[in-house]
Design an enzyme around this catalytic site. Structure first.
Site, mmCIF file in Angstrom:
data_model
loop_
_atom_site.group_PDB
_atom_site.id
_atom_site.type_symbol
_atom_site.label_atom_id
_atom_site.label_comp_id
_atom_site.label_asym_id
_atom_site.label_seq_id
_atom_site.Cartn_x
_atom_site.Cartn_y
_atom_site.Cartn_z
ATOM 1 N N GLY A 20 44.483 36.051 24.538
ATOM 2 C CA GLY A 20 45.082 37.184 25.220
ATOM 3 C C GLY A 20 45.740 36.829 26.541
ATOM 4 O O GLY A 20 45.944 35.662 26.879
ATOM 5 N N CYS A 76 44.533 37.114 29.550
ATOM 6 C CA CYS A 76 43.629 36.425 30.476
ATOM 7 C C CYS A 76 43.714 34.914 30.335
ATOM 8 O O CYS A 76 43.934 34.195 31.302
ATOM 9 C CB CYS A 76 42.194 36.887 30.241
ATOM 10 N N ALA A 103 44.923 41.912 43.098
ATOM 11 C CA ALA A 103 44.532 40.523 42.840
ATOM 12 C C ALA A 103 45.730 39.666 42.438
ATOM 13 O O ALA A 103 45.883 38.530 42.895
ATOM 14 C CB ALA A 103 43.460 40.481 41.755
ATOM 15 N N GLU A 119 52.783 46.090 50.523
ATOM 16 C CA GLU A 119 51.783 46.987 49.946
ATOM 17 C C GLU A 119 52.011 48.409 50.445
ATOM 18 O O GLU A 119 52.152 48.639 51.649
ATOM 19 C CB GLU A 119 50.371 46.521 50.312
ATOM 20 N N ILE A 177 52.733 45.793 40.584
ATOM 21 C CA ILE A 177 52.302 47.133 40.969
ATOM 22 C C ILE A 177 51.327 47.748 39.974
ATOM 23 O O ILE A 177 51.014 48.941 40.054
ATOM 24 C CB ILE A 177 53.508 48.071 41.135
ATOM 25 N N VAL A 225 49.494 47.768 35.758
ATOM 26 C CA VAL A 225 49.707 47.517 34.328
ATOM 27 C C VAL A 225 49.703 48.829 33.560
ATOM 28 O O VAL A 225 49.289 49.873 34.070
ATOM 29 C CB VAL A 225 48.602 46.594 33.762
ATOM 30 N N ASP A 277 40.869 46.795 28.429
ATOM 31 C CA ASP A 277 41.870 47.427 29.286
ATOM 32 C C ASP A 277 42.567 48.612 28.628
ATOM 33 O O ASP A 277 42.990 49.550 29.307
ATOM 34 C CB ASP A 277 42.927 46.404 29.708
ATOM 35 N N HIS A 305 18.196 25.310 51.413
ATOM 36 C CA HIS A 305 18.953 24.862 52.597
ATOM 37 C C HIS A 305 19.340 23.400 52.416
ATOM 38 O O HIS A 305 18.512 22.598 51.993
ATOM 39 C CB HIS A 305 18.092 25.002 53.852
#
Length: 462
Positions: free
Chosen positions: A38, A40, A182, A202, A270, A272, A308, A441
């Protein structure tokens, strides 16, 4: 042959749903009009991460070598190789999905699908040949494509979408990017890193507008420091190609002042729109997404949808989650499919931005009583040693019971660190639980613990 499941779409929802059904012992065929994986895998998440790694490596060598005691001379970029590497990564992973199909006995058919009703799906391949498949169940996972508007007409060369941005034959000297989600922010970082003069526009007051305000402001400062021109609260009336092959955008800034910006290329990012297969009357939402119920079933009997194409959260990992839930539910009447709840949001520019749960802005609007813990990476030994001291971890807790409400990370490996916070939210951990956890740590994850301590005013290293 009648299949137990016909999957339409081979992206993160489709191929995973197909494999899960096969694992349950079902006969499955997956229809994909291009290549499995796809958007992605082929044109989105994966190839952009390859480009981002190239950009990071180039900036480290050209701008930070002396910081690490190195002298580097004569560095140059072979743009074709930069693009070529990202395509090779996609090729390799697409082949991997094909291997998984064979391993799990999932059939793969190439072509465009049309729903005929009564469990039948017509598939027309690139040669125009038509095949009709029959299935007891159908799962639609056809995803989305770049959204366009008449004032920003894509031409594939100078006014482009994200797909074209990944394979430009020549790196442009200048680029306008409209939209700072993104996609827009990641391409702004990529092209700026290689020397393109980038203007990021934006319409909303913040870049990455869905993120916490602190994250947005930190990223905007970082971008400006890197040389990216950021225009927020700005509107673009039109973009046209000029007679000399450039593009010209008519822009109104946040103060209402109008101007024209010229560049070699304009990337439109802008949003999908869903890709819905031709069908005999499936019910859609007002925005054109497929409407489903709590079991991911559509208005057509035996037809489900996930990812989606049903709207909601438009991310690869939520699409995968939804497809698995849909498959589990369609083959087990006693199973109650889950809906997307807490989900990580990740942007892989520099610095990285990641979040899960509520933003501080949302908590204020909802009137929730909360407390904030915030700790900078500049006080974390591992971050300083790695030369990555910029950014912070911010955690939000309920003021009364200390339940974790949200987490926001900007900085090194933010997109990896956020998983720990997602698990914490899912497990309903509190500030006391995180306080009682021993963090290794030196690690970047120590900032999570210190952020929790900061919410009580007890941070140790600040």
């Amino acid at each position: 042959m009648e299949y137990d499941l016909i999957v339409i779409g081979g992206g993160p929802a489709g191929y995973v749903g197909a494999i899960r059904a096969a694992q349950l012992g079902k006969s499955v065929v997956c229809v994909e009009k291009e290549r499995v994986g796809g958007t992605c895998l082929n044109w989105g998440c994966i190839p952009t991460k390859a480009l981002l790694k190239n950009a990071e490596a180039y900036k480290t060598v050209t701008e930070r070598a002396s910081e690490f005691g190195m002298t580097v001379e004569g560095v140059s970029v072979d743009w074709a190789e930069v693009i070529g590497r990202s395509r090779k990564v996609s090729d390799r992973l697409a082949a991997g999905v094909g291997f998984l199909f064979k391993k799990n006995k999932v059939e793969s058919v190439s072509g465009e699908a049309t729903l005929l009703g009564d469990g039948k799906v017509e598939v027309k391949n690139a040669a125009g040949e038509v095949t009709v498949l029959e299935g007891k169940n159908i799962l639609i996972c056809t995803g989305c494509v770049t959204r366009t508007v008449p004032s920003l007409p894509l031409n594939g060369s100078t006014i482009i979408g994200s797909r074209e941005a990944m394979v430009l034959e020549k790196r442009p000297d200048s680029m306008i990017i409209i939209g700072s989600g993104a996609i827009g922010t990641e391409f702004a970082y990529i092209y700026n890193s290689f020397g393109t003069k980038v203007t990021l526009i934006e319409a909303l007051p913040r870049i990455l507008p869905n993120e916490d305000d602190d994250s947005c402001q930190t990223l905007e400062r970082a971008f400006k420091k890197q040389g990216i021109k950021v225009m927020t609260g700005a509107s673009v009336a039109s973009v046209v190609e000029t007679c000399d092959g450039l593009v010209k955008a008519k822009v109104t800034n946040s103060r209402g002042q109008e101007s024209e910006i010229e560049a070699n290329v304009c990337l439109v990012a802008i949003g999908v729109k869903p890709v819905v297969p031709t069908n005999p009357g499936m019910e859609l939402t007002d925005k054109g997404f497929i409407k489903v119920n709590e079991r991911y079933a559509t208005s057509m009997p035996g037809v489900y949808a996930a990812g989606d194409v049903i709207g909601g959260v438009l991310l690869a990992h939520t699409a995968t989650f939804e497809a698995v839930q849909a498959v589990e539910g369609m083959f087990n009447a006693d199973y109650s499919p889950k809906q997307v709840g807490f989900f990580p949001s990740c942007t892989y520019c520099y610095p990285q931005v990641a979040s899960v749960g509520k933003t501080e802005r949302a908590l204020k609007e909802a009137g929730v009583d909360y407390k904030v813990g915030k700790f900078p990476f500049q006080a974390i030994g591992k971050a300083v040693a790695a030369g990555e001291p910029d950014g912070f971890v911010k955690t939000l807790y309920g003021a009364k019971n200390g339940e974790l409400l949200g987490a926001h990370i900007v900085g090194p490996e933010a997109t990896e660190l956020i998983a720990a916070m997602g698990i914490s939210l899912q497990a309903e951990l509190t500030d006391e639980d995180i306080h009682a956890t021993i963090f290794a740590h030196p690690t970047l994850s120590e900032a999570i613990h210190e952020s929790m301590l900061a919410s009580e005013g007890n941070a140790i290293h600040m």
